[in-house]
Enzyme design. Structure first.
Site, PDB file in Angstrom:
ATOM      1  N   TYR A 123      -0.657   2.213  -8.664  1.00  0.00           N
ATOM      2  CA  TYR A 123      -1.039   2.260  -7.249  1.00  0.00           C
ATOM      3  C   TYR A 123      -0.988   0.858  -6.645  1.00  0.00           C
ATOM      4  CZ  TYR A 123      -3.954   2.713  -3.072  1.00  0.00           C
ATOM      5  OH  TYR A 123      -4.423   2.668  -1.775  1.00  0.00           O
TER       6      TYR A 123
ATOM      7  N   LYS B  81       1.413  -0.716  -3.566  1.00  0.00           N
ATOM      8  CA  LYS B  81       0.894  -1.311  -2.333  1.00  0.00           C
ATOM      9  C   LYS B  81       1.413  -2.746  -2.158  1.00  0.00           C
ATOM     10  CE  LYS B  81      -1.291   2.173  -0.628  1.00  0.00           C
ATOM     11  NZ  LYS B  81      -0.968   2.704   0.706  1.00  0.00           N
TER      12      LYS B  81
END
Ligand code: NAQ
Length: 254
Positions: A151, A155
């Site tokens: 994750y 990002k």
């Protein structure tokens, strides 16, 4: 950018951060707010319409993982109705480090493809009028939550992509900035899987530290939209809005 009378497309406008931000946007009286999201929520759409009767709020189902040709078709329909679009907000994201490919597909590829598709309509090299891209990234793109490395890396990728878009603005006529929320109380951060279960209690541990509400985040989100700074890297953490200065470690010189 003055939000009044603009046409805005909000991808993932029905999520925790998305919906409260849509509420703030609608209060400011855009001409059109077009919400694209994976799952329809008629109650939320009706509520947004009720906030300001002068605003046309519309919804189209959209999954950011569809091929870019599908996105282009949807955008063609939207541009045919609205004629012009001033702002595209990309907000789709998942947090589940058991789903590696899907995390990259939604958080990174989906954002890149949606941006690529709107260039057909906006790029000044194609006679387009330009436009503004607002990408919801994350503070985990600055410094990772290492227990969710997939994750966090997705990002970091969108923070980087957004900074490149901003630097390409003189060529494309399309400006860009990133919105980077800190931990905000939404379903996303309630419970989630760490990579290889390295920390089964990652959500609980995170939530032992100060967080912000979606309303605080949304209020600062619209301030960032209004300030409309190409290349800005906005941090929206603990109820504050700060512009982050990126440290340069290298320069391509081109
Ligand atoms: P929520 O789960 O409520 O919203 C996610 C939105 O993405 C929903 O509208 C959902 O329908 C949409 N979506 C998911 N898959 C999609 C798909 N395939 N196609 C189209 N739409 C899809 O979560 P939220 O917290 O409101 O998240 C909104 C955005 O903010 C996400 O991009 C998220 O990564 C980002 N964000 C959230 C937080 C947070 O704390 N809530 C933070 C930063 C960024 C620092 C913190 C984190 O990075 C989480 C640890």
């Amino acid at each position: 950018m003055v939000i009044a009378n603009t046409n805005i497309i909000f991808v993932a406008g029905l999520g925790g951060i998305g919906l409260d931000t849509c509420r703030e946007i609608v209060k400011r009286g855009p001409k059109n707010l077009v919400i694209l999201d994976r799952i329809e929520n008629p109650t939320a759409i009706a509520e947004l319409k009720a906030i300001n009767a002068k605003v046309t709020v519309t919804f189209y189902p959209y999954d950011v993982t569809v091929p870019v040709t599908e996105t282009a078709k949807l955008l063609k329909t939207i541009f045919a109705k609205l004629k012009t679009v001033d702002l595209l907000i990309n907000g789709a994201g998942i947090l589940d480090d058991h789903q590696i490919e899907r995390t990259i597909a939604i958080n990174f590829t989906g954002l890149v493809n949606t941006t690529t598709a709107i260039m057909e309509f906006w790029d000044k090299r194609k006679g387009g009028p330009g436009g503004v891209i607002c990408n919801i990234c994350s503070v985990t793109g600055f410094n990772s939550i290492h227990q969710v490395p997939v994750y966090s890396a997705s990002k970091a990728a969108v923070v980087s992509f957004t900074s490149s878009l901003a630097k390409l603005a003189p060529i494309t006529g399309v400006t860009a900035y990133s919105i980077n929320p800190g931990i905000t109380v939404t379903p996303l951060t309630h419970k989630f899987n760490s990579w290889l279960d390295v920390e089964p209690r990652v959500a609980e541990l995170l939530n032992e530290h100060p967080t912000q509400t979606t309303i605080q985040c949304a209020q600062n989100f619209v301030k960032a939209i209004e300030s409309n700074q190409n290349g800005a890297i906005w941090k929206l953490d603990l109820g504050r809005l700060d512009s982050v200065t990126w440290t340069k470690h290298w320069d391509s010189h081109i």
